[in-house]
Write a protein that holds these residues in place. Sequence first.
Motif, mmCIF file in Angstrom:
data_model
loop_
_atom_site.group_PDB
_atom_site.id
_atom_site.type_symbol
_atom_site.label_atom_id
_atom_site.label_comp_id
_atom_site.label_asym_id
_atom_site.label_seq_id
_atom_site.Cartn_x
_atom_site.Cartn_y
_atom_site.Cartn_z
ATOM 1 N N LEU A 214 4.500 5.496 -5.494
ATOM 2 C CA LEU A 214 4.570 5.526 -6.950
ATOM 3 C C LEU A 214 3.525 6.431 -7.587
ATOM 4 C CD1 LEU A 214 5.173 1.747 -7.667
ATOM 5 C CD2 LEU A 214 6.810 3.617 -7.970
ATOM 6 N N HIS A 215 2.395 6.638 -6.908
ATOM 7 C CA HIS A 215 1.275 7.301 -7.561
ATOM 8 C C HIS A 215 0.804 8.598 -6.936
ATOM 9 C CE1 HIS A 215 0.828 3.956 -10.228
ATOM 10 N NE2 HIS A 215 0.842 3.146 -9.207
ATOM 11 N N ILE A 216 1.059 8.816 -5.685
ATOM 12 C CA ILE A 216 0.544 10.026 -5.050
ATOM 13 C C ILE A 216 1.721 10.810 -4.492
ATOM 14 C CG2 ILE A 216 -0.963 11.009 -3.303
ATOM 15 C CD1 ILE A 216 -2.637 8.513 -3.406
ATOM 16 N N ASP A 217 2.148 11.825 -5.214
ATOM 17 C CA ASP A 217 3.273 12.635 -4.770
ATOM 18 C C ASP A 217 2.874 13.400 -3.522
ATOM 19 O OD1 ASP A 217 5.880 12.973 -5.494
ATOM 20 O OD2 ASP A 217 5.531 14.786 -6.649
ATOM 21 N N GLY A 218 3.638 13.220 -2.468
ATOM 22 C CA GLY A 218 3.394 13.971 -1.254
ATOM 23 C C GLY A 218 2.247 13.460 -0.417
ATOM 24 N N LEU B 73 6.857 5.555 4.359
ATOM 25 C CA LEU B 73 6.600 6.055 3.013
ATOM 26 C C LEU B 73 7.766 6.913 2.534
ATOM 27 C CD1 LEU B 73 4.775 6.466 0.546
ATOM 28 C CD2 LEU B 73 3.667 8.336 1.792
ATOM 29 N N ARG B 74 8.275 7.783 3.381
ATOM 30 C CA ARG B 74 9.428 8.606 3.003
ATOM 31 C C ARG B 74 10.643 7.737 2.702
ATOM 32 N NH1 ARG B 74 7.950 12.740 7.496
ATOM 33 N NH2 ARG B 74 6.686 14.189 6.299
ATOM 34 N N SER B 75 10.835 6.695 3.501
ATOM 35 C CA SER B 75 11.955 5.783 3.280
ATOM 36 C C SER B 75 11.811 5.056 1.942
ATOM 37 C CB SER B 75 12.024 4.774 4.428
ATOM 38 O OG SER B 75 13.031 3.836 4.204
ATOM 39 N N LEU B 76 10.609 4.604 1.644
ATOM 40 C CA LEU B 76 10.375 3.942 0.356
ATOM 41 C C LEU B 76 10.625 4.897 -0.803
ATOM 42 C CD1 LEU B 76 7.156 1.839 1.070
ATOM 43 C CD2 LEU B 76 9.399 0.956 0.428
ATOM 44 N N GLN C 94 0.833 -1.198 0.000
ATOM 45 C CA GLN C 94 0.000 0.000 0.000
ATOM 46 C C GLN C 94 0.873 1.256 0.000
ATOM 47 O OE1 GLN C 94 -2.098 -1.515 3.515
ATOM 48 N NE2 GLN C 94 -3.984 -0.846 2.490
ATOM 49 N N LEU C 95 1.923 1.223 0.800
ATOM 50 C CA LEU C 95 2.825 2.374 0.858
ATOM 51 C C LEU C 95 3.562 2.549 -0.466
ATOM 52 C CD1 LEU C 95 4.200 1.893 4.459
ATOM 53 C CD2 LEU C 95 2.702 3.731 3.661
ATOM 54 N N LEU C 96 3.952 1.440 -1.089
ATOM 55 C CA LEU C 96 4.622 1.519 -2.379
ATOM 56 C C LEU C 96 3.692 2.112 -3.437
ATOM 57 C CD1 LEU C 96 7.134 0.971 -4.042
ATOM 58 C CD2 LEU C 96 6.304 -1.352 -4.397
ATOM 59 N N ASP C 97 2.417 1.720 -3.386
ATOM 60 C CA ASP C 97 1.445 2.292 -4.316
ATOM 61 C C ASP C 97 1.349 3.804 -4.113
ATOM 62 O OD1 ASP C 97 -0.584 2.002 -6.371
ATOM 63 O OD2 ASP C 97 -2.012 2.540 -4.793
#
Length: 75
Positions: free
Chosen positions: A15-19, A53-56, A9-12
Amino acid sequence: MSAHLADEQLLDLALHIDGAGDGTDTHADAPVGDAPTAAAAHVAACTACRDRLRSLRDDLGLTLAPLAPVDDAAV
């Protein structure tokens, strides 16, 4: 959403929602719907998921940087 988000979910989001979750979502083509909205809302409220999320995103940037197109003028 009470549990932390799964890496998928975090990867999605990465990849798709900047910020996502930090008030800087500027992409008009970001996915819409309940699942991404709920995940983004969770990230906004959950420090652990926001940090992950920031780390990913950092990891993705390091992974994809070598694939960036080379500017002929810079060579």
